[in-house]
Design a protein around this motif. Structure first.
Motif, PDB file in Angstrom:
ATOM      1  N   LEU A 153      50.809  39.592  -0.466  1.00 14.91           N
ATOM      2  CA  LEU A 153      50.412  38.484   0.019  1.00 14.91           C
ATOM      3  C   LEU A 153      50.423  36.795  -0.112  1.00 14.91           C
ATOM      4  N   ASP A 154      50.046  36.889  -1.878  1.00 18.41           N
ATOM      5  CA  ASP A 154      50.059  35.882  -2.556  1.00 18.41           C
ATOM      6  C   ASP A 154      51.103  35.659  -3.685  1.00 18.41           C
ATOM      7  N   ALA A 155      52.151  36.409  -3.545  1.00 18.55           N
ATOM      8  CA  ALA A 155      53.794  36.120  -3.584  1.00 18.55           C
ATOM      9  C   ALA A 155      53.941  35.126  -3.122  1.00 18.55           C
ATOM     10  N   GLU A 156      53.875  35.500  -1.412  1.00 17.02           N
ATOM     11  CA  GLU A 156      54.373  34.425  -0.754  1.00 17.02           C
ATOM     12  C   GLU A 156      54.272  33.201  -0.043  1.00 17.02           C
ATOM     13  N   ARG A 157      53.291  32.818  -0.876  1.00 11.68           N
ATOM     14  CA  ARG A 157      52.770  31.358  -0.519  1.00 11.68           C
ATOM     15  C   ARG A 157      52.099  30.850  -2.101  1.00 11.68           C
ATOM     16  N   LEU A 158      51.869  31.324  -3.144  1.00  9.63           N
ATOM     17  CA  LEU A 158      52.114  30.821  -4.601  1.00  9.63           C
ATOM     18  C   LEU A 158      52.814  30.365  -4.994  1.00  9.63           C
ATOM     19  N   PRO A 159      53.201  29.371  -5.645  1.00 12.83           N
ATOM     20  CA  PRO A 159      54.447  28.877  -6.812  1.00 12.83           C
ATOM     21  C   PRO A 159      54.181  30.650  -7.975  1.00 12.83           C
ATOM     22  N   LEU A 160      55.319  30.025  -8.802  1.00 18.63           N
ATOM     23  CA  LEU A 160      55.012  31.365  -9.547  1.00 18.63           C
ATOM     24  C   LEU A 160      54.164  31.042 -10.770  1.00 18.63           C
ATOM     25  N   LYS A 161      53.615  29.982 -11.233  1.00 16.97           N
ATOM     26  CA  LYS A 161      52.408  29.871 -11.843  1.00 16.97           C
ATOM     27  C   LYS A 161      50.780  30.009 -11.239  1.00 16.97           C
ATOM     28  N   ASP A 162      50.312  29.233 -10.078  1.00 15.20           N
ATOM     29  CA  ASP A 162      49.283  30.043  -9.917  1.00 15.20           C
ATOM     30  C   ASP A 162      49.411  31.799  -9.470  1.00 15.20           C
ATOM     31  N   TYR A 163      50.541  32.336  -8.916  1.00 17.93           N
ATOM     32  CA  TYR A 163      50.771  33.773  -8.695  1.00 17.93           C
ATOM     33  C   TYR A 163      50.167  34.148  -9.564  1.00 17.93           C
ATOM     34  N   ILE A 164      51.071  34.001 -11.374  1.00 15.60           N
ATOM     35  CA  ILE A 164      50.295  34.809 -12.579  1.00 15.60           C
ATOM     36  C   ILE A 164      48.626  35.104 -12.126  1.00 15.60           C
ATOM     37  N   VAL A 165      48.295  34.118 -11.389  1.00 16.89           N
ATOM     38  CA  VAL A 165      47.275  34.007 -12.409  1.00 16.89           C
ATOM     39  C   VAL A 165      46.205  34.753 -12.035  1.00 16.89           C
ATOM     40  N   VAL A 166      46.668  35.289 -10.871  1.00 16.55           N
ATOM     41  CA  VAL A 166      45.420  35.914  -9.999  1.00 16.55           C
ATOM     42  C   VAL A 166      45.701  36.998  -9.641  1.00 16.55           C
ATOM     43  N   GLU A 167      47.597  37.259 -10.016  1.00 18.79           N
ATOM     44  CA  GLU A 167      47.962  38.235 -10.384  1.00 18.79           C
ATOM     45  C   GLU A 167      47.259  39.599 -11.594  1.00 18.79           C
ATOM     46  N   THR A 168      47.195  38.387 -12.533  1.00 22.52           N
ATOM     47  CA  THR A 168      46.672  39.387 -14.306  1.00 22.52           C
ATOM     48  C   THR A 168      45.177  39.323 -13.807  1.00 22.52           C
ATOM     49  N   ASP A 169      44.628  38.005 -12.463  1.00 23.90           N
ATOM     50  CA  ASP A 169      43.076  39.131 -12.990  1.00 23.90           C
ATOM     51  C   ASP A 169      42.690  40.027 -12.254  1.00 23.90           C
ATOM     52  N   ARG A 170      43.696  40.596 -11.171  1.00 23.39           N
ATOM     53  CA  ARG A 170      43.341  41.669  -9.915  1.00 23.39           C
ATOM     54  C   ARG A 170      43.719  43.202 -11.274  1.00 23.39           C
ATOM     55  N   HIS A 171      45.172  42.240 -11.900  1.00 20.81           N
ATOM     56  CA  HIS A 171      45.446  43.877 -13.117  1.00 20.81           C
ATOM     57  C   HIS A 171      44.447  43.664 -13.805  1.00 20.81           C
ATOM     58  N   LEU A 172      44.078  42.893 -14.854  1.00 22.54           N
ATOM     59  CA  LEU A 172      42.876  43.299 -15.400  1.00 22.54           C
ATOM     60  C   LEU A 172      41.237  43.779 -15.375  1.00 22.54           C
ATOM     61  N   ALA A 173      40.962  42.675 -14.163  1.00 22.81           N
ATOM     62  CA  ALA A 173      39.718  43.675 -13.329  1.00 22.81           C
ATOM     63  C   ALA A 173      39.923  45.325 -13.138  1.00 22.81           C
ATOM     64  N   LEU A 174      41.024  45.492 -13.292  1.00 25.92           N
ATOM     65  CA  LEU A 174      41.839  46.961 -12.894  1.00 25.92           C
ATOM     66  C   LEU A 174      41.724  47.872 -13.885  1.00 25.92           C
ATOM     67  N   MET A 175      41.944  47.159 -14.787  1.00 28.83           N
ATOM     68  CA  MET A 175      42.328  48.046 -16.200  1.00 28.83           C
ATOM     69  C   MET A 175      40.538  48.435 -17.122  1.00 28.83           C
ATOM     70  N   ARG A 176      39.958  47.004 -16.458  1.00 31.26           N
ATOM     71  CA  ARG A 176      39.048  47.299 -16.716  1.00 31.26           C
ATOM     72  C   ARG A 176      38.223  48.450 -16.544  1.00 31.26           C
ATOM     73  N   ALA A 177      38.207  48.138 -14.984  1.00 30.15           N
ATOM     74  CA  ALA A 177      37.152  49.151 -13.592  1.00 30.15           C
ATOM     75  C   ALA A 177      37.618  51.612 -14.403  1.00 30.15           C
ATOM     76  N   ARG A 178      39.024  50.948 -14.378  1.00 29.78           N
ATOM     77  CA  ARG A 178      39.873  52.169 -15.040  1.00 29.78           C
ATOM     78  C   ARG A 178      38.704  52.711 -16.322  1.00 29.78           C
ATOM     79  N   ALA A 179      39.054  51.677 -17.217  1.00 27.64           N
ATOM     80  CA  ALA A 179      38.356  52.135 -18.683  1.00 27.64           C
ATOM     81  C   ALA A 179      37.351  52.706 -18.769  1.00 27.64           C
TER      82      ALA A 179
END
Length: 258
Positions: A214-240
């Protein structure tokens, strides 16, 4: 009379079944309201990770029940649907669960719009598709054109809507409108297998991946990478940290239809 929209949950899986098989699941204003309200309830259920939309009988949904509309007009009882009810497509597209359109038989008009709004679409070999709006004297609703343009490309979407004609499941597969086509015998087992594969995935990961789309549909790449990375790292921390840690998905960036 049986309900025109049925809702069932099985663990983390929900099924929304359009239930007017005698009218090929053609939509009435009441049915439109029921689907909208059903999806709102499903979106509020944080236990759900997958939602399937399907039609009872031999069809998915052939759009508005024009005979019902004509009879209402003749009786002076037509009325106007609430504009909010047309947000069914928005809900299917943005709600937390992964949405699947299980298309069997006729799929046209508003039904096509709803199918296009889902994250995934599978069809049986009996499926028949048609935009149908122009034949009904309508320009289109349920965001069908919005989704078709993004899924098929602008030229193919224009051809689909300006030249309405029936096409089969193999054509839908070839153009990318659906992801898979199965024989009528295999359709339900394959649907069940797909749903179960998704339901077996961590719900937080599914929700985060959908939020990424959903964010990829509305955000430019430089902004999308920020929210994508935040989600990714949060879930990896939770997994660990262990399986008991729950990491919520930030839906503020995806907007709301409520």
């Amino acid at each position: 009379m049986p309900p025109s929209v049925m809702f069932e949950t099985r663990g983390t899986i929900a099924y929304v079944t359009l239930n007017r098989p005698e009218r090929r699941n053609g939509l009435t204003p009441e049915m439109l309201r029921e689907v909208y309200e059903t999806l709102l309830r499903a979106d509020d259920d944080k236990n759900l990770s997958v939602l399937v939309v399907q039609g009872a009988g031999q069809d998915f949904c052939v759009g508005a029940d024009l005979n019902n509309m004509t009879a209402r007009l003749a009786a002076g009882k037509a009325g106007q649907p609430d504009v909010l009810w047309f947000n069914v497509s928005l809900l299917l597209h943005q709600m937390r669960p992964v949405t699947i359109a299980a298309i069997n038989g006729g799929c046209a008009g508003a039904g096509l719009g709803w199918a296009l709004a889902c994250d995934l679409r599978i069809a049986s070999t009996t499926s028949r598709f048609n935009s149908a709006f122009l034949d009904a004297g309508a320009p289109g609703d349920m965001a069908a054109i919005w989704f078709a343009g993004r899924l098929l490309g602008g030229a193919a979407a224009r051809a689909l809507f300006f030249n309405p004609e029936k096409f089969d499941a193999e054509t839908a597969l070839r153009t990318g409108l659906v992801q898979s086509v199965y024989s009528l015998e295999d359709f339900t087992p394959e649907l069940d297998a797909l749903v179960q594969r998704l339901a077996n995935r961590p719900a937080a990961v599914l929700a985060a991946m959908k939020a990424n789309f959903l964010d990829a549909e509305r955000l430019p790449l430089k902004d999308y990478i920020v929210v994508e990375t935040d989600r990714h790292l949060a879930l990896m921390r939770a997994r660990a940290s262990g399986p008991t840690v729950q990491t919520p998905v930030d839906h503020a960036s995806t907007g709301s239809v409520k």
